[in-house]
Scaffold this motif. Sequence first.
Motif, PDB file in Angstrom:
ATOM      1  N   GLU A  47      24.072  46.354  38.340  1.00 43.17           N
ATOM      2  CA  GLU A  47      23.143  46.981  37.392  1.00 43.17           C
ATOM      3  C   GLU A  47      23.888  47.801  36.351  1.00 43.17           C
ATOM      4  O   GLU A  47      23.404  47.984  35.239  1.00 43.17           O
ATOM      5  N   GLU A  48      25.089  48.282  36.684  1.00 42.25           N
ATOM      6  CA  GLU A  48      25.923  49.043  35.740  1.00 42.25           C
ATOM      7  C   GLU A  48      26.750  48.132  34.831  1.00 42.25           C
ATOM      8  O   GLU A  48      27.430  48.605  33.930  1.00 42.25           O
ATOM      9  N   GLY A  49      26.739  46.810  35.104  1.00 39.78           N
ATOM     10  CA  GLY A  49      27.465  45.868  34.268  1.00 39.78           C
ATOM     11  C   GLY A  49      28.712  45.275  34.892  1.00 39.78           C
ATOM     12  O   GLY A  49      29.469  44.564  34.234  1.00 39.78           O
ATOM     13  N   TRP A  50      28.930  45.541  36.187  1.00 41.10           N
ATOM     14  CA  TRP A  50      30.085  44.983  36.889  1.00 41.10           C
ATOM     15  C   TRP A  50      29.972  43.463  36.969  1.00 41.10           C
ATOM     16  O   TRP A  50      28.916  42.916  37.262  1.00 41.10           O
ATOM     17  N   LEU A  51      31.089  42.756  36.712  1.00 44.31           N
ATOM     18  CA  LEU A  51      31.122  41.286  36.749  1.00 44.31           C
ATOM     19  C   LEU A  51      31.828  40.721  37.975  1.00 44.31           C
ATOM     20  O   LEU A  51      31.566  39.604  38.371  1.00 44.31           O
ATOM     21  N   GLY A  52      32.788  41.462  38.524  1.00 44.91           N
ATOM     22  CA  GLY A  52      33.557  40.932  39.641  1.00 44.91           C
ATOM     23  C   GLY A  52      34.940  41.547  39.688  1.00 44.91           C
ATOM     24  O   GLY A  52      35.086  42.763  39.631  1.00 44.91           O
ATOM     25  N   GLU A  53      35.963  40.676  39.736  1.00 46.62           N
ATOM     26  CA  GLU A  53      37.323  41.182  39.852  1.00 46.62           C
ATOM     27  C   GLU A  53      38.303  40.200  39.230  1.00 46.62           C
ATOM     28  O   GLU A  53      37.990  39.021  39.049  1.00 46.62           O
ATOM     29  N   ALA A  54      39.503  40.728  38.914  1.00 50.06           N
ATOM     30  CA  ALA A  54      40.515  39.897  38.285  1.00 50.06           C
ATOM     31  C   ALA A  54      41.897  40.368  38.704  1.00 50.06           C
ATOM     32  O   ALA A  54      42.103  41.554  38.995  1.00 50.06           O
ATOM     33  N   GLY A  55      42.826  39.431  38.722  1.00 50.63           N
ATOM     34  CA  GLY A  55      44.207  39.735  39.052  1.00 50.63           C
ATOM     35  C   GLY A  55      45.133  38.791  38.329  1.00 50.63           C
ATOM     36  O   GLY A  55      44.698  37.946  37.544  1.00 50.63           O
ATOM     37  N   THR A  76      49.847  40.977  54.805  1.00 49.13           N
ATOM     38  CA  THR A  76      49.888  39.886  53.832  1.00 49.13           C
ATOM     39  C   THR A  76      50.145  40.440  52.434  1.00 49.13           C
ATOM     40  O   THR A  76      49.871  41.601  52.143  1.00 49.13           O
ATOM     41  N   TRP A  77      50.669  39.585  51.584  1.00 52.52           N
ATOM     42  CA  TRP A  77      50.978  39.933  50.199  1.00 52.52           C
ATOM     43  C   TRP A  77      50.029  39.212  49.273  1.00 52.52           C
ATOM     44  O   TRP A  77      49.691  38.048  49.492  1.00 52.52           O
ATOM     45  N   GLY A  78      49.610  39.890  48.214  1.00 52.61           N
ATOM     46  CA  GLY A  78      48.711  39.289  47.238  1.00 52.61           C
ATOM     47  C   GLY A  78      49.110  39.660  45.825  1.00 52.61           C
ATOM     48  O   GLY A  78      50.024  40.460  45.601  1.00 52.61           O
ATOM     49  N   THR A  79      48.420  39.075  44.897  1.00 48.67           N
ATOM     50  CA  THR A  79      48.651  39.391  43.495  1.00 48.67           C
ATOM     51  C   THR A  79      47.999  40.729  43.174  1.00 48.67           C
ATOM     52  O   THR A  79      46.970  41.082  43.754  1.00 48.67           O
ATOM     53  N   PRO A  80      48.565  41.479  42.252  1.00 48.40           N
ATOM     54  CA  PRO A  80      47.910  42.714  41.847  1.00 48.40           C
ATOM     55  C   PRO A  80      46.626  42.401  41.089  1.00 48.40           C
ATOM     56  O   PRO A  80      46.569  41.439  40.323  1.00 48.40           O
ATOM     57  N   GLY A  81      45.619  43.197  41.336  1.00 46.93           N
ATOM     58  CA  GLY A  81      44.343  43.001  40.669  1.00 46.93           C
ATOM     59  C   GLY A  81      43.380  44.092  41.063  1.00 46.93           C
ATOM     60  O   GLY A  81      43.737  45.027  41.781  1.00 46.93           O
ATOM     61  N   GLY A  82      42.153  43.955  40.590  1.00 44.96           N
ATOM     62  CA  GLY A  82      41.176  44.962  40.928  1.00 44.96           C
ATOM     63  C   GLY A  82      39.802  44.649  40.381  1.00 44.96           C
ATOM     64  O   GLY A  82      39.568  43.597  39.786  1.00 44.96           O
ATOM     65  N   ALA A  83      38.910  45.598  40.572  1.00 45.60           N
ATOM     66  CA  ALA A  83      37.506  45.453  40.184  1.00 45.60           C
ATOM     67  C   ALA A  83      37.330  45.645  38.682  1.00 45.60           C
ATOM     68  O   ALA A  83      37.991  46.470  38.056  1.00 45.60           O
ATOM     69  N   HIS A  84      36.404  44.892  38.161  1.00 49.21           N
ATOM     70  CA  HIS A  84      36.009  44.967  36.762  1.00 49.21           C
ATOM     71  C   HIS A  84      35.351  46.316  36.475  1.00 49.21           C
ATOM     72  O   HIS A  84      34.610  46.835  37.309  1.00 49.21           O
ATOM     73  N   ASP A  85      35.652  46.872  35.319  1.00 47.45           N
ATOM     74  CA  ASP A  85      34.949  48.053  34.820  1.00 47.45           C
ATOM     75  C   ASP A  85      33.981  47.589  33.741  1.00 47.45           C
ATOM     76  O   ASP A  85      34.384  46.827  32.837  1.00 47.45           O
ATOM     77  N   PRO A  86      32.712  48.011  33.818  1.00 47.23           N
ATOM     78  CA  PRO A  86      31.755  47.625  32.777  1.00 47.23           C
ATOM     79  C   PRO A  86      32.307  47.948  31.382  1.00 47.23           C
ATOM     80  O   PRO A  86      32.962  48.964  31.172  1.00 47.23           O
TER      81      PRO A  86
END
Length: 178
Positions: A47-55, A76-86
Amino acid sequence: MTLEARTREAVRAELERLVDAYGEVPVDRETVTNEPDLFSAGRELAEEGWLGEAGAWVENEAGEILLVRHEGAPDTWGTPGGAHDPGEGLADTARRAVRETTGVECDLTSLYFARWKTVVNAADDDERLHMLTVEFEAAATSEDVSAGADGVLEACWFGTLPDRLHEVPARKVADDGE
């Protein structure tokens, strides 16, 4: 317009922008059911405009790959990323998240992964929302690493990849090896 319709349209529009900017990418589609409390938290974000995440799969000039370990999956190791900001696009999210989690600046070069997820409320399967997870390939424009974000245990460059990778980078390695 319902939240489901708004989030579906927002995900469709963002995916179209990304494809226009970075080229075609296969899109995995997934439907998951969330318990009411988790769904409610996702509803508030949407509702605030969040779309998902990206890395991003970030490579430096030496051909090393930047990976991180998180508290939630310390083995485990992963790619850097995070949550979308509206208010930002998912490409902006990826660049910001790489910088915030590792201190590394990067230029996005291509899009290699997209997952469109439909999230269903377990208490009311007519209540749904949509989110998008994307992963880019990127070239590092700086190389000094510092694990800066909450929950990041370690961030470092790898010349030889570790055996235990999160799902998305593991798929990339498998796909690139074919």
